[in-house]
Design a protein around this motif. Structure first.
Motif, short mmCIF file in Angstrom:
data_model
loop_
_atom_site.label_atom_id
_atom_site.label_comp_id
_atom_site.label_asym_id
_atom_site.label_seq_id
_atom_site.Cartn_x
_atom_site.Cartn_y
_atom_site.Cartn_z
N LEU A 1 -12.94 -12.22 -16.36
CA LEU A 1 -13.30 -13.13 -15.26
C LEU A 1 -13.55 -12.35 -13.96
CD1 LEU A 1 -10.83 -16.08 -15.87
CD2 LEU A 1 -13.33 -16.11 -16.10
N PHE A 2 -12.73 -11.32 -13.72
CA PHE A 2 -12.92 -10.49 -12.53
C PHE A 2 -14.28 -9.81 -12.56
CE2 PHE A 2 -12.72 -6.15 -10.85
CZ PHE A 2 -12.56 -6.44 -9.50
N MET A 3 -14.63 -9.23 -13.70
CA MET A 3 -15.91 -8.53 -13.80
C MET A 3 -17.09 -9.50 -13.66
SD MET A 3 -15.29 -5.40 -13.92
CE MET A 3 -16.87 -4.72 -14.35
N GLN A 4 -16.95 -10.69 -14.21
CA GLN A 4 -18.00 -11.70 -14.10
C GLN A 4 -18.20 -12.09 -12.63
OE1 GLN A 4 -17.11 -15.29 -16.22
NE2 GLN A 4 -19.19 -16.05 -16.08
N LEU B 1 -11.60 -8.71 -5.03
CA LEU B 1 -10.23 -8.27 -5.32
C LEU B 1 -9.20 -9.22 -4.68
CD1 LEU B 1 -10.47 -4.40 -5.00
CD2 LEU B 1 -9.82 -5.68 -7.04
N ARG B 2 -9.48 -9.69 -3.48
CA ARG B 2 -8.57 -10.63 -2.83
C ARG B 2 -8.46 -11.94 -3.61
NH1 ARG B 2 -11.34 -9.89 2.02
NH2 ARG B 2 -10.66 -7.91 2.86
N LYS B 3 -9.57 -12.40 -4.19
CA LYS B 3 -9.54 -13.63 -4.98
C LYS B 3 -8.64 -13.50 -6.21
CE LYS B 3 -14.21 -15.30 -4.02
NZ LYS B 3 -15.52 -15.59 -4.64
N PHE B 4 -8.60 -12.29 -6.80
CA PHE B 4 -7.86 -12.09 -8.04
C PHE B 4 -6.49 -11.47 -7.83
CE2 PHE B 4 -11.98 -12.94 -9.70
CZ PHE B 4 -11.75 -13.48 -10.95
N LYS B 5 -6.07 -11.32 -6.59
CA LYS B 5 -4.74 -10.76 -6.34
C LYS B 5 -3.68 -11.75 -6.82
CE LYS B 5 -1.88 -8.79 -2.77
NZ LYS B 5 -1.73 -8.54 -1.34
#
Length: 77
Positions: free
Chosen positions: A38-41, A72-76
């Protein structure tokens, strides 16, 4: 014949266990892989938007660098 996995599950579990210093659930490696996917997408989607607004033909390292911190902040966790 067993199904082929996308990544070595045992290796991922060993690495996470070495860094976590706490017990892990049975399928934690699957959750980590899905979160990574999901992060890579999201990173590619945001990079594509950035590249188009900058007038680039495709995604470049520059467009990825510009959106990296926000994603990166969204997935922290």
């Amino acid at each position: 014949m067993p199904a082929q996995t996308l990544y070595p599950r045992a290796t991922v579990k060993k690495i996470v266990k070495a860094h976590a210093n706490r017990p892990l659930s049975r399928n934690v490696d699957i959750l980590i892989f899905l979160n990574y996917a999901l992060f890579m997408q999201e990173l590619l989607k945001e990079s594509r938007i950035q590249a188009k607004t900058s007038g680039e033909r495709g995604i470049s390292a520059k467009s990825v660098r510009k959106v990296r911190e926000g994603v990166l902040r969204k997935f922290k966790g």
